[in-house]
Design a protein around this motif. Structure first.
Motif, PDB file in Angstrom:
ATOM      1  N   GLN A  12      -0.886   8.134   0.981  1.00  0.00           N
ATOM      2  CA  GLN A  12      -0.744   8.105  -0.148  1.00  0.00           C
ATOM      3  C   GLN A  12      -1.008   9.052  -0.992  1.00  0.00           C
ATOM      4  N   ASP A  28      -2.333  -6.315   0.412  1.00  0.00           N
ATOM      5  CA  ASP A  28      -1.322  -5.262   1.067  1.00  0.00           C
ATOM      6  C   ASP A  28      -1.354  -7.317   2.102  1.00  0.00           C
ATOM      7  N   THR A  85      -8.414  -5.857   1.410  1.00  0.00           N
ATOM      8  CA  THR A  85      -8.334  -5.897   2.898  1.00  0.00           C
ATOM      9  C   THR A  85      -8.793  -7.321   3.670  1.00  0.00           C
ATOM     10  N   LEU A 139      -3.264  -5.799   5.638  1.00  0.00           N
ATOM     11  CA  LEU A 139      -4.274  -5.539   6.017  1.00  0.00           C
ATOM     12  C   LEU A 139      -5.040  -5.891   6.362  1.00  0.00           C
ATOM     13  N   ILE A 194      -8.121  -1.912  -3.176  1.00  0.00           N
ATOM     14  CA  ILE A 194      -7.443  -1.941  -2.228  1.00  0.00           C
ATOM     15  C   ILE A 194      -8.117  -2.818  -1.953  1.00  0.00           C
ATOM     16  N   GLN A 217      -3.939   5.438   6.323  1.00  0.00           N
ATOM     17  CA  GLN A 217      -2.876   5.532   5.265  1.00  0.00           C
ATOM     18  C   GLN A 217      -3.212   5.848   4.167  1.00  0.00           C
ATOM     19  N   VAL A 218      -4.503   4.872   3.528  1.00  0.00           N
ATOM     20  CA  VAL A 218      -4.329   5.583   1.690  1.00  0.00           C
ATOM     21  C   VAL A 218      -4.564   7.016   1.997  1.00  0.00           C
ATOM     22  N   LEU A 236     -11.654   0.659  -0.701  1.00  0.00           N
ATOM     23  CA  LEU A 236     -11.279   0.378   0.313  1.00  0.00           C
ATOM     24  C   LEU A 236     -11.503  -0.420   1.183  1.00  0.00           C
ATOM     25  N   ILE A 286      -4.257  -3.140  -5.134  1.00  0.00           N
ATOM     26  CA  ILE A 286      -3.112  -3.509  -4.489  1.00  0.00           C
ATOM     27  C   ILE A 286      -3.597  -4.617  -3.221  1.00  0.00           C
ATOM     28  N   LEU A 331       1.061  -1.147  -0.071  1.00  0.00           N
ATOM     29  CA  LEU A 331      -0.195  -0.150  -0.144  1.00  0.00           C
ATOM     30  C   LEU A 331       0.608   1.057  -0.351  1.00  0.00           C
ATOM     31  N   TYR A 378      -5.825   1.775   8.125  1.00  0.00           N
ATOM     32  CA  TYR A 378      -6.113   1.951   6.781  1.00  0.00           C
ATOM     33  C   TYR A 378      -6.498   2.735   5.875  1.00  0.00           C
ATOM     34  N   LEU A 415       1.043   3.103  -3.539  1.00  0.00           N
ATOM     35  CA  LEU A 415       0.424   3.658  -4.103  1.00  0.00           C
ATOM     36  C   LEU A 415       0.534   4.884  -4.884  1.00  0.00           C
TER      37      LEU A 415
END
Length: 389
Positions: A53, A180, A142, A183, A140, A49-50, A94, A178, A18, A46, A21
């Motif tokens: 980014q 990851d 999770t 996550l 993305i 974090q996005v 997400l 993504i 992530l 989470y 990104l």
């Protein structure tokens, strides 16, 4: 031997991916971030974090945070309206499969007129062609369950009519995904199991599908192998990053199976269950009917060689007959503590089963057409009845 390979999604896979990104070529400058109605996306950091980014990439954003575990048409319509009002030029999903499916549907309806059901095929859908391309989609994930980050499909419920139907086309592939595994370490054990079995059944159904091919077969068997190897450990010890990485890879491979092959009627039967009872997690419903469903295939010797191959991939190296897959499947369910799930615990009544058969046929009847066998309504009812607890 004829096959078509088309997967126009850039997939960034690996722990802490992530954080890459902001380095990617994003498809716009203003995003709608779609997340669930739950707390985990925010509480585990989470979403933050996005956001960081996107800030680094100089992309602005709005947030839509109402998506349910079984996503509904009302929220697709609301999300699409928000995307239009705020001038969003791409959509980020997400979360798990329900969130990314919703992001795809929102992206479609942000650019097209009317209602999603104007374009849905099946049920009360009008089956109209889309006139405009959807907004670009970034996925993305999770969770390790649906593989929707690697396929074009979305499944939405029209809540007032209990219609849970899939849709997708070449334009609903994410442009970027993504994956990851870091996550996924916070997913609770029971949800880890439900999601893992969903990925498993995407793979097994894709392997048994009439349109299975060399491409899908390779992804199916490897996904099955990884799930048999690592799902019990991911359930028991969610912080085991190697197990989470295996499951994340299995999930993405299972999404590719959905792209190159597809589900069969096991998914139709479950979608009817969770259409009537939205509180039923999709993976849990699949687990409930799976023993009876695959026993039916084994008993009728419809795909013995493929059942044996799946049993071996799941870890039963000495498999010699179709029922060995069923035995391996039940052993995996026991290892993940999901072998005693009950329909009745989610409010399902025996008197509803016949209506569910009708619902499955009317709303996702196309999946019956790619079954390796012909399932009658009586067969479907029998599978439900044998599964009922």
């Amino acid at each position: 031997m004829h096959s078509t390979f088309y997967l126009p999604t850039r997939i960034i896979f690996g722990s802490h991916s992530l954080q890459k990104l902001s380095e990617q070529k994003l498809p716009g400058k203003r995003a709608l971030i779609v997340i669930s109605s739950g707390k985990s996306t925010r509480s585990f950091g989470y979403l933050e974090q996005v956001e960081k980014q996107l800030d680094a990439a100089k992309v602005s954003y709005e947030i839509y945070d109402k998506i349910l575990p079984n996503p509904i048409l009302t929220h697709v319509t609301e999300g699409a309206q928000l995307a239009r009002e705020k001038g969003c030029d791409f959509v980020i999903g997400l979360g798990g499969g329900s969130v990314i499916d919703s992001a795809k549907a929102i992206a479609l309806m942000a650019t097209n007129e009317g209602n999603l059901w104007d374009y849905i095929h099946g049920g009360s859908g009008k089956g109209r062609p889309m006139t405009k391309k959807p907004l670009p989609i970034v996925a993305i994930t999770t969770t390790a369950g649906t593989g929707t980050e690697a396929d074009p499909w979305l499944v939405i419920t029209k809540e007032e009519t209990n219609e849970k139907i899939g849709y997708g086309n070449d334009d609903t592939f994410p442009v970027l995904s993504i994956v990851d595994p870091t996550l996924m370490v916070t997913v609770p054990p029971h949800l880890t199991a439900y999601q893992g079995f969903d990925a498993l059944f995407h793979s097994t159904e894709g392997y048994l599908n009439k349109i299975a091919n060399t491409f899908s077969d390779q992804y199916s068997l490897e996904a099955i192998r990884l799930i048999g190897k690592s799902l019990p450990e991911a359930v028991k010890n969610g912080k085991n990053l190697k197990a989470r990485e295996d499951m994340a890879m299995a999930n993405t491979l299972a999404g590719m199976v959905e792209t190159f092959s597809g589900c069969i009627s096991e998914h139709s039967l479950e979608h009817a269950m969770s259409a009537f009872h939205p509180e039923l997690p999709h993976g849990a419903g699949l687990i409930m009917i799976s023993k009876a469903y695959y026993t039916h295939i084994a008993d009728h010797h419809i795909a013995d060689e493929r059942m044996i191959a799946m049993a071996k991939a799941l870890g039963k190296s000495d498999a010699t007959q179709a029922m060995d897959f069923v035995h391996a499947l039940v052993d995996l369910q026991k290892a993940c503590a999901v072998d005693e799930l009950k329909m009745s615990d989610y409010g399902i009544k025996k008197t509803e089963l016949a209506a569910m058969v009708k619902n499955a046929r009317e709303n996702m009847g196309g999946l019956f057409g790619v079954d390796p066998m012909t399932l009658t309504d009586e067969d479907c009812l029998s599978i439900y009845q044998k599964s009922f607890k």
